[in-house]
Design an enzyme around this catalytic site. Structure first.
Site, mmCIF file in Angstrom:
data_model
loop_
_atom_site.group_PDB
_atom_site.id
_atom_site.type_symbol
_atom_site.label_atom_id
_atom_site.label_comp_id
_atom_site.label_asym_id
_atom_site.label_seq_id
_atom_site.Cartn_x
_atom_site.Cartn_y
_atom_site.Cartn_z
ATOM 1 N N GLY A 169 6.079 -51.942 40.798
ATOM 2 C CA GLY A 169 5.459 -52.224 42.500
ATOM 3 C C GLY A 169 6.077 -51.275 44.074
ATOM 4 O O GLY A 169 5.392 -49.866 43.206
ATOM 5 N N LYS A 186 5.936 -51.347 31.112
ATOM 6 C CA LYS A 186 6.313 -50.636 32.131
ATOM 7 C C LYS A 186 7.499 -49.982 30.820
ATOM 8 O O LYS A 186 7.124 -48.535 31.517
ATOM 9 C CB LYS A 186 6.702 -51.735 32.826
ATOM 10 C CG LYS A 186 5.583 -52.677 33.741
ATOM 11 C CD LYS A 186 6.273 -53.187 34.653
ATOM 12 C CE LYS A 186 5.358 -53.731 35.470
ATOM 13 N NZ LYS A 186 5.666 -55.365 36.124
ATOM 14 N N VAL A 245 -3.943 -57.013 44.408
ATOM 15 C CA VAL A 245 -3.584 -55.446 44.804
ATOM 16 C C VAL A 245 -4.562 -54.833 45.966
ATOM 17 O O VAL A 245 -4.142 -54.495 46.328
ATOM 18 C CB VAL A 245 -3.185 -54.815 43.761
ATOM 19 C CG1 VAL A 245 -2.439 -53.873 44.382
ATOM 20 C CG2 VAL A 245 -2.258 -55.404 43.055
ATOM 21 N N GLY A 264 0.577 -64.601 43.335
ATOM 22 C CA GLY A 264 -0.132 -63.524 43.233
ATOM 23 C C GLY A 264 0.731 -62.465 42.386
ATOM 24 O O GLY A 264 0.735 -61.299 42.369
ATOM 25 N N LYS A 301 -16.856 -57.449 39.808
ATOM 26 C CA LYS A 301 -17.355 -57.859 38.587
ATOM 27 C C LYS A 301 -18.348 -59.727 38.872
ATOM 28 O O LYS A 301 -19.631 -59.390 38.423
ATOM 29 C CB LYS A 301 -15.899 -58.684 37.415
ATOM 30 C CG LYS A 301 -16.383 -57.655 36.160
ATOM 31 C CD LYS A 301 -15.781 -58.147 35.347
ATOM 32 C CE LYS A 301 -15.700 -58.019 33.548
ATOM 33 N NZ LYS A 301 -14.312 -58.219 33.185
HETATM 34 N N1 HSE Z 1 2.764 -60.438 36.733
HETATM 35 C C1 HSE Z 1 3.764 -58.181 37.103
HETATM 36 C C2 HSE Z 1 5.134 -58.933 37.728
HETATM 37 C C3 HSE Z 1 2.932 -57.630 38.721
HETATM 38 O O1 HSE Z 1 5.162 -60.204 38.128
HETATM 39 O O2 HSE Z 1 5.785 -57.904 37.840
HETATM 40 C C4 HSE Z 1 3.479 -56.291 38.962
HETATM 41 O O3 HSE Z 1 3.475 -56.177 37.563
#
Ligand code: HSE
Length: 392
Positions: free
Chosen positions: A126, A197, A15, A179, A39
């Site tokens: 997202g 969430k 991101v 990703g 890091k």
């Molecule tokens: N791992 C999360 C998903 C990433 O697959 O929705 C987005 O929050």
């Protein structure tokens, strides 16, 4: 024209890099990334190393930076960074759902005390602007329910296994390569990520602060060939749904695989797409749809938050003021399909009103009712011999 916002960024993963890209491709936003704290010193990075620092204080103590954008993976470190930045008077944008869900009430109070804004649209679904819509458009007490596909990885796996006959393992690997998945994919497949969430959405939908551990979550990790056959034979699909609703004077909320029929809008939500359906008294049902994972879609929500800061936008947490006294409750019965190992499990779970029972050499299941409270107490994510799906 307002002054150019100077951004200090924490994290340069999927991101973070997405944000850097998107920010450099957008002309409309008056902001630039000035410093990036990461890091690992040795990791090769696609942009000039002058941007990078390994010391968080280079951003937190830099008075010339207006906005801190937190896009790291570690919830505890992220909370320290975000709380410190807010206390130092900086505006903060974060996509860290675990950190926000675990500390939401505290973060709300810090914002009240300091006056510094914290925006986190990218932490939920997202690219879908659901938090800002809940805050601004549904600025009243008419919402009754919210249902969401809030995890891209599991929706991707469910799509690829049911439509393309891919194995669960291969589909998960693909989601990791693209990703979408968390660095610990257990958070996706066991439904912790959509639970975080939902915890955030509970606050912005109904004004309740709930600890994530009090919200039931069960994922798709135990989905078997027998469950898929059952689903297909009934003409249904399984989707991992986060649900909350106002029932009388209480709020319920949970995340559970759910059997969805073709006339339901969620049926058509495929791959890494997410969706949210709101139920309201007068507008009835409304449906939001968009990409829920991946660098650019998630970065688009971060970018929108940065842009909102330019005109001093902040969440007012209106629902907390309006509905703050409604209690969250797990005393709620739902209809379920339960594939179970033995009768003692059904007793332990206290499945009642059993309407259907099936048993063969391959599988045994019942359709009945169960309370969210007993599901929560059964620690289902610790077991590998059970699959439960809500039957709407
Ligand atoms: N791992 C999360 C998903 C990433 O697959 O929705 C987005 O929050």
């Amino acid at each position: 024209m307002s002054k150019k916002l100077k951004v200090g960024l924490f994290g340069f993963g999927v991101v973070g890099q997405g944000l850097y890209d998107v920010l450099h491709k957008t002309k409309g936003i008056n902001a630039e990334v000035v410093k990036i704290c990461v890091k690992h010193r040795e990791k090769p990075r696609p942009i000039d190393k002058e941007y990078f620092t390994f010391d968080k204080n280079d951003i937190l103590n830099n008075d010339s930076l207006d906005v801190v954008v937190e896009l790291t993976d570690n919830a505890d470190e992220a909370f320290e960074i975000v709380a410190t930045a807010l206390r130092k008077g900086k505006a903060v944008v974060s996509a860290n759902k675990k950190m926000i869900a675990e500390h939401l009430e505290e973060l709300y109070k810090i914002q009240q005390q300091t006056g510094s804004p914290l925006l986190y649209e990218a932490s939920v679904c997202g690219s879908i602007p659901i938090i800002r819509n809940l805050e601004e458009y549904y600025d009243n007490d008419l919402l009754n329910s919210l249902d969401g596909i809030c995890n891209g990885t599991t929706n991707y796996i469910l799509t690829k296994t049911s439509e393309e006959n891919k194995t669960y393992e291969d589909a998960l690997k693909e989601a990791q390569v693209k990703g979408f998945a968390e660095s610990n994919p257990r958070l996706d497949v066991q439904a912790f990520d959509p639970k975080y969430k939902l915890t955030i959405l509970l606050c912005h939908t109904f004004g309740v602060f709930v600890k994530p551990e009090d919200v039931f979550n069960f994922g798709i990790q135990n989905l078997s060939a027998a469950d898929s056959t059952f689903t297909r034979e009934k003409g249904l699909k399984i989707k991992l749904i986060a649900h909350t609703s106002k029932l009388g004077d209480k709020i319920v909320g949970y995340v559970i695989p759910t059997l969805i029929s073709p006339d339901n809008m969620f049926y058509a939500v495929r791959n890494e797409f997410n969706a949210v359906q709101l139920g309201a008294a007068f507008s009835d049902k409304q449906f939001f749809y968009g990409k829920g994972a991946g660098g650019h879609p998630t970065a688009s929500a971060v970018l929108s938050d940065i842009s909102a800061l330019v005109y001093r936008y902040r969440y007012e947490y209106k629902k907390v003021e309006q509905n703050g006294t409604l209690p969250f409750s797990n005393e709620h019965l739902i209809d379920v399909y339960v594939r179970y190992p033995d009768e003692s499990f059904l007793k332990e779970l206290n499945v009642t009103d059993i309407q259907q029972r099936f048993s063969s050499s391959e599988t045994q299941y019942v359709i009945g009712k169960v309370s969210i409270d007993s599901l929560l107490r059964a620690n289902l994510n610790e077991r590998n011999d059970v699959f439960i799906a809500q039957w709407n």
